[in-house]
Design a protein around this motif. Structure first.
Motif, PDB file in Angstrom:
ATOM      1  N   THR A  57       0.851  -1.186   0.000  1.00 31.03           N
ATOM      2  CA  THR A  57       0.000   0.000   0.000  1.00 31.03           C
ATOM      3  C   THR A  57       0.887   1.236   0.000  1.00 31.03           C
ATOM      4  O   THR A  57       1.817   1.326   0.801  1.00 31.03           O
ATOM      5  CB  THR A  57      -0.909   0.024   1.253  1.00 31.03           C
ATOM      6  N   ASP A 112      -9.326 -10.749   1.452  1.00 28.53           N
ATOM      7  CA  ASP A 112      -8.016 -10.519   2.062  1.00 28.53           C
ATOM      8  C   ASP A 112      -8.206 -10.506   3.582  1.00 28.53           C
ATOM      9  O   ASP A 112      -9.051  -9.768   4.085  1.00 28.53           O
ATOM     10  CB  ASP A 112      -7.510  -9.177   1.533  1.00 28.53           C
ATOM     11  N   TYR A 113      -7.436 -11.321   4.297  1.00 30.58           N
ATOM     12  CA  TYR A 113      -7.483 -11.368   5.769  1.00 30.58           C
ATOM     13  C   TYR A 113      -6.185 -10.844   6.373  1.00 30.58           C
ATOM     14  O   TYR A 113      -5.900 -11.090   7.544  1.00 30.58           O
ATOM     15  CB  TYR A 113      -7.701 -12.813   6.241  1.00 30.58           C
ATOM     16  N   ASN A 114      -5.376 -10.130   5.607  1.00 28.69           N
ATOM     17  CA  ASN A 114      -4.030  -9.738   6.034  1.00 28.69           C
ATOM     18  C   ASN A 114      -3.976  -8.890   7.301  1.00 28.69           C
ATOM     19  O   ASN A 114      -2.971  -8.892   7.986  1.00 28.69           O
ATOM     20  CB  ASN A 114      -3.297  -9.015   4.911  1.00 28.69           C
ATOM     21  N   ILE A 115      -5.021  -8.148   7.605  1.00 23.89           N
ATOM     22  CA  ILE A 115      -4.970  -7.311   8.812  1.00 23.89           C
ATOM     23  C   ILE A 115      -5.910  -7.824   9.905  1.00 23.89           C
ATOM     24  O   ILE A 115      -6.288  -7.093  10.807  1.00 23.89           O
ATOM     25  CB  ILE A 115      -5.222  -5.819   8.505  1.00 23.89           C
ATOM     26  N   GLY A 116      -6.304  -9.093   9.800  1.00 24.79           N
ATOM     27  CA  GLY A 116      -7.075  -9.711  10.877  1.00 24.79           C
ATOM     28  C   GLY A 116      -8.572  -9.784  10.653  1.00 24.79           C
ATOM     29  O   GLY A 116      -9.276 -10.394  11.445  1.00 24.79           O
ATOM     30  N   TYR A 117      -9.085  -9.153   9.609  1.00 24.45           N
ATOM     31  CA  TYR A 117     -10.503  -9.278   9.289  1.00 24.45           C
ATOM     32  C   TYR A 117     -10.660  -9.261   7.774  1.00 24.45           C
ATOM     33  O   TYR A 117      -9.746  -8.884   7.050  1.00 24.45           O
ATOM     34  CB  TYR A 117     -11.340  -8.176   9.952  1.00 24.45           C
ATOM     35  N   ARG A 119     -11.506  -8.287   4.087  1.00 25.36           N
ATOM     36  CA  ARG A 119     -11.693  -7.121   3.225  1.00 25.36           C
ATOM     37  C   ARG A 119     -11.762  -7.638   1.795  1.00 25.36           C
ATOM     38  O   ARG A 119     -11.153  -8.655   1.468  1.00 25.36           O
ATOM     39  CB  ARG A 119     -10.526  -6.138   3.318  1.00 25.36           C
ATOM     40  N   GLU A 121     -10.449  -7.433  -1.668  1.00 31.06           N
ATOM     41  CA  GLU A 121      -9.267  -6.948  -2.376  1.00 31.06           C
ATOM     42  C   GLU A 121      -9.560  -6.889  -3.872  1.00 31.06           C
ATOM     43  O   GLU A 121     -10.304  -7.719  -4.395  1.00 31.06           O
ATOM     44  CB  GLU A 121      -8.099  -7.898  -2.108  1.00 31.06           C
ATOM     45  N   HIS A 133      -8.587  -1.956  -2.345  1.00 32.98           N
ATOM     46  CA  HIS A 133      -9.725  -2.644  -1.731  1.00 32.98           C
ATOM     47  C   HIS A 133     -11.007  -1.877  -2.028  1.00 32.98           C
ATOM     48  O   HIS A 133     -10.975  -0.682  -2.315  1.00 32.98           O
ATOM     49  CB  HIS A 133      -9.527  -2.738  -0.215  1.00 32.98           C
TER      50      HIS A 133
END
Length: 161
Positions: A57, A112-117, A119, A121, A133
Motif C-alpha cells: 500500500t 483478504d485477511y491480512n490485517i485480521g478481518y 476485506r 481486495e 480494496h
C-alpha cells in the motif's frame, strides 16, 4: 476425559484456517498477462512492484492521481487494461484515488485477511496486479461503493488519447 480430548481434537482440526491452501490456490491462478518476477521487476518501478506484485500500500496523499480531475480513463500501470473512468472518481478524503465503480469485467475480487478481518481486495483481471480494496462506504446516491485504489497501480490516459 477421553471424550473431551477427542472433541477438542476434532474441533481444532475442523476449525483450522487453511491459509496455506488458499495461498497455493492464489499462486496457481493464471491471468491472460503473466510474467516472471524478474520481468515484472524490470518493467515496474520499485513502488509499482511493491504495490502491484507484493500487495503493498502506498502512503496516503502521496499520489498525484488522488487530486487528478481531468477527464479520461485510469489503466493498470502493469498491463494497460482500462480499470476506472474519471466520471466515477470522487474525493473520499482518504488520500487514495477513489471510484464508485470499476470498468466491468476488468477488475477481479478476492477476500483478504491480512490485517485480521475480511476485506474485499481488488486485482487487475488481466495481469493479477493488486490495486487496492473496495468498501461499502461510498456515495449513497450512486453505488455506495468506494474502490480505494493505490495511485501507483494506475496510469491515467486523458480523454482523446
Amino acid at each position: 476425559m477421553k471424550k473431551i480430548l477427542l472433541f477438542a481434537l476434532v474441533s481444532v482440526l475442523f476449525n483450522c484456517n487453511g491459509s496455506a491452501q488458499k495461498n497455493e490456490t492464489q499462486e496457481k491462478e493464471t491471468f491472460p498477462v503473466t510474467k516472471t518476477e524478474a520481468e515484472w521487476k524490470e518493467q515496474l518501478t520499485e513502488k509499482q512492484y511493491y504495490v502491484l506484485r507484493e500487495a503493498g500500500t502506498e502512503r496516503p496523499f502521496s499520489s498525484p492521481l488522488n487530486k487528478n480531475y481531468e477527464e479520461g480513463v485510469y489503466h493498470c500501470a502493469a498491463c494497460d487494461t482500462p480499470l476506472f473512468r474519471s466520471e466515477h472518481k470522487f474525493d473520499s478524503g482518504t488520500g487514495w484515488p477513489s471510484f464508485d465503480r470499476e470498468v466491468e469485467g476488468n477488475v477481479a475480487f478476492s477476500t483478504d485477511y491480512n490485517i485480521g478481518y475480511a476485506r474485499t481486495e481488488e486485482h487487475c483481471a488481466t495481469c493479477g496486479g493488486h490495486l487496492g480494496h473496495v468498501f461499502n462506504d461510498g456515495p449513497k446516491d450512486t453505488t455506495g461503493k468506494r474502490h480505494c485504489i493505490n495511485g501507483v497501480a494506475l496510469k491515467f490516459v486523458p480523454k482523446g488519447e
